[in-house]
Design an enzyme around this catalytic site. Structure first.
Site, PDB file in Angstrom:
ATOM      1  N   LYS A  22     -17.782  -6.480   7.092  1.00 14.24           N
ATOM      2  CA  LYS A  22     -16.540  -7.174   7.433  1.00 14.24           C
ATOM      3  C   LYS A  22     -16.291  -7.082   8.932  1.00 14.24           C
ATOM      4  O   LYS A  22     -16.817  -6.212   9.605  1.00 14.24           O
ATOM      5  CB  LYS A  22     -15.366  -6.536   6.690  1.00 14.24           C
ATOM      6  CG  LYS A  22     -15.284  -6.955   5.242  1.00 14.24           C
ATOM      7  CD  LYS A  22     -13.951  -6.506   4.683  1.00 14.24           C
ATOM      8  CE  LYS A  22     -13.835  -6.811   3.207  1.00 14.24           C
ATOM      9  NZ  LYS A  22     -12.609  -6.222   2.644  1.00 14.24           N
ATOM     10  N   SER A  67      -3.148  -7.713   2.736  1.00 18.29           N
ATOM     11  CA  SER A  67      -3.477  -7.528   4.156  1.00 18.29           C
ATOM     12  C   SER A  67      -3.987  -8.843   4.750  1.00 18.29           C
ATOM     13  O   SER A  67      -3.680  -9.179   5.894  1.00 18.29           O
ATOM     14  CB  SER A  67      -4.564  -6.456   4.301  1.00 18.29           C
ATOM     15  OG  SER A  67      -4.081  -5.221   3.882  1.00 18.29           O
ATOM     16  N   HIS A  95       0.844  -1.199   0.000  1.00 12.77           N
ATOM     17  CA  HIS A  95       0.000   0.000   0.000  1.00 12.77           C
ATOM     18  C   HIS A  95       0.882   1.253   0.000  1.00 12.77           C
ATOM     19  O   HIS A  95       0.639   2.194  -0.753  1.00 12.77           O
ATOM     20  CB  HIS A  95      -0.880   0.040   1.260  1.00 12.77           C
ATOM     21  CG  HIS A  95      -1.963  -0.994   1.303  1.00 12.77           C
ATOM     22  ND1 HIS A  95      -2.195  -1.778   2.404  1.00 12.77           N
ATOM     23  CD2 HIS A  95      -2.883  -1.362   0.380  1.00 12.77           C
ATOM     24  CE1 HIS A  95      -3.221  -2.585   2.165  1.00 12.77           C
ATOM     25  NE2 HIS A  95      -3.649  -2.353   0.940  1.00 12.77           N
ATOM     26  N   ARG A 134      -1.402  -6.331  -8.470  1.00 18.54           N
ATOM     27  CA  ARG A 134      -0.177  -7.036  -8.117  1.00 18.54           C
ATOM     28  C   ARG A 134       0.147  -8.135  -9.113  1.00 18.54           C
ATOM     29  O   ARG A 134       1.291  -8.393  -9.441  1.00 18.54           O
ATOM     30  CB  ARG A 134      -0.308  -7.667  -6.720  1.00 18.54           C
ATOM     31  CG  ARG A 134      -0.362  -6.659  -5.606  1.00 18.54           C
ATOM     32  CD  ARG A 134      -0.923  -7.262  -4.359  1.00 18.54           C
ATOM     33  NE  ARG A 134      -2.290  -7.702  -4.570  1.00 18.54           N
ATOM     34  CZ  ARG A 134      -3.114  -8.100  -3.608  1.00 18.54           C
ATOM     35  NH1 ARG A 134      -2.687  -8.157  -2.370  1.00 18.54           N
ATOM     36  NH2 ARG A 134      -4.347  -8.463  -3.889  1.00 18.54           N
TER      37      ARG A 134
HETATM   38  O1  PNS Z   1      -8.759  -3.052  -0.234  1.00 18.10           O
HETATM   39  P1  PNS Z   1      -9.982  -3.663  -0.829  1.00 18.10           P
HETATM   40  O2  PNS Z   1     -10.785  -4.359   0.243  1.00 18.10           O
HETATM   41  O3  PNS Z   1      -9.667  -4.531  -2.015  1.00 18.10           O
HETATM   42  O4  PNS Z   1     -10.890  -2.435  -1.360  1.00 18.10           O
HETATM   43  C1  PNS Z   1     -12.112  -2.670  -1.996  1.00 18.10           C
HETATM   44  C2  PNS Z   1     -12.906  -1.369  -2.175  1.00 18.10           C
HETATM   45  C3  PNS Z   1     -13.026  -0.613  -0.869  1.00 18.10           C
HETATM   46  C4  PNS Z   1     -12.185  -0.476  -3.163  1.00 18.10           C
HETATM   47  C5  PNS Z   1     -14.290  -1.750  -2.762  1.00 18.10           C
HETATM   48  O5  PNS Z   1     -14.855  -2.740  -1.978  1.00 18.10           O
HETATM   49  C6  PNS Z   1     -15.246  -0.569  -2.809  1.00 18.10           C
HETATM   50  O6  PNS Z   1     -15.086   0.326  -3.614  1.00 18.10           O
HETATM   51  N1  PNS Z   1     -16.256  -0.575  -1.909  1.00 18.10           N
HETATM   52  C7  PNS Z   1     -17.185   0.527  -1.727  1.00 18.10           C
HETATM   53  C8  PNS Z   1     -18.578   0.168  -2.201  1.00 18.10           C
HETATM   54  C9  PNS Z   1     -18.681   0.316  -3.697  1.00 18.10           C
HETATM   55  O7  PNS Z   1     -18.442   1.369  -4.265  1.00 18.10           O
HETATM   56  N2  PNS Z   1     -19.003  -0.801  -4.359  1.00 18.10           N
HETATM   57  C10 PNS Z   1     -19.068  -0.883  -5.796  1.00 18.10           C
HETATM   58  C11 PNS Z   1     -17.677  -1.099  -6.348  1.00 18.10           C
HETATM   59  S1  PNS Z   1     -17.736  -1.546  -7.985  1.00 18.10           S
END
Ligand code: PNS
Length: 177
Positions: free
Chosen positions: A43, A130, A19, A92
Site C-alpha cells: 500500500k 479511513s 477505531h 460497521r
Molecule cells: O484496517 P484494514 O486495512 O481493514 O486491516 C486489514 C488487516 C491488516 C487486518 C489484514 O489485511 C491483515 O490481517 N493483514 C495481514 C496479513 C494477513 O494475515 N493476511 C491474511 C488475512 S486472512
C-alpha cells in the site's frame, strides 16, 4: 486466572473515531488490547508507520490496558507472538461482513486456537472509514466529528505542509503568529 490478550489489527491510515470507539469497547472486555498496525509495503499510505503509531499512542495514552505496536507478515503469527488468544475486528455494516468472515475463517484455518471477536462501533460511526476520511480531506471537505481533533490537525498539516510550519512557529513562540 489467565489474562485474555487481544490484538486489534489494521491499517489505521488515519485512525478514526470508529477505531477509537472500538478500542474503548475492546479495552472493557479484554485484559490487554494491542492495537497492531500492519506494515504493508504494497500500500502507499498517507501517514507513515511511525506517524500512525505516534497518533495511536497519543490517542490511547489514557487506557491502562491498551498498547500500540506494528507488525509485518501474518496477523495470526503476530497474535501468537504476543500471547494473544483473540483478534478484535469491527463490523460497521453488512457490507463489511463478507470480507471479515472470509478473513476470520482463513485465520481460523491457519491457527484454529485463535478466536476472532467482532464488535459493532456506535451507530454514528458506522459509515466512517479511513479511506473516505482521506478522500474527503484531500478534496477539501470537513472531517470534523469523523476523526479525533489531533488527527484532523495532522491531516490538515499533511495535505498543506505550510500549516505545519505555522503550527510549529506558534508552539515555539507560545502565541499565535
Ligand atoms: O484496517 P484494514 O486495512 O481493514 O486491516 C486489514 C488487516 C491488516 C487486518 C489484514 O489485511 C491483515 O490481517 N493483514 C495481514 C496479513 C494477513 O494475515 N493476511 C491474511 C488475512 S486472512
Amino acid at each position: 486466572m489467565k489474562k485474555v490478550i487481544a490484538i486489534y489489527p489494521g491499517s489505521f491510515d488515519p485512525p478514526t473515531n470508529g477505531h477509537l470507539d472500538l478500542i474503548l469497547r475492546g479495552s472493557k472486555i479484554f485484559d490487554e488490547l494491542v492495537v497492531a498496525i500492519l506494515r504493508n509495503a504494497e500500500k502507499n499510505p498517507l501517514f507513515s508507520l511511525a506517524e500512525r503509531r505516534r497518533m495511536l499512542e497519543e490517542l490511547t495514552g489514557g487506557f491502562k490496558n491498551v498498547s500500540v505496536d506494528t507488525f509485518e507478515g501474518l496477523t495470526v503469527d503476530y497474535a501468537l507472538r504476543v500471547g494473544a488468544t483473540a483478534i478484535l475486528r469491527g463490523i460497521r455494516a453488512v457490507s463489511d461482513y463478507e470480507y471479515e468472515l472470509q478473513m476470520a475463517l482463513m485465520n481460523r484455518k491457519l491457527h484454529p486456537e485463535l478466536e476472532t471477536v467482532f464488535m459493532l462501533p456506535a451507530e454514528q460511526y458506522s459509515y466512517i472509514s479511513s479511506r473516505l476520511v482521506r478522500e474527503v480531506a484531500q478534496l477539501g471537505g470537513s472531517i470534523k466529528d469523523l476523526v479525533p481533533e489531533m488527527v484532523e490537525q495532522r491531516l490538515k498539516e499533511k495535505l498543506d505542509p505550510a500549516l505545519k510550519f505555522q503550527h510549529s512557529r506558534k508552539t515555539k513562540a507560545g502565541k499565535r503568529v
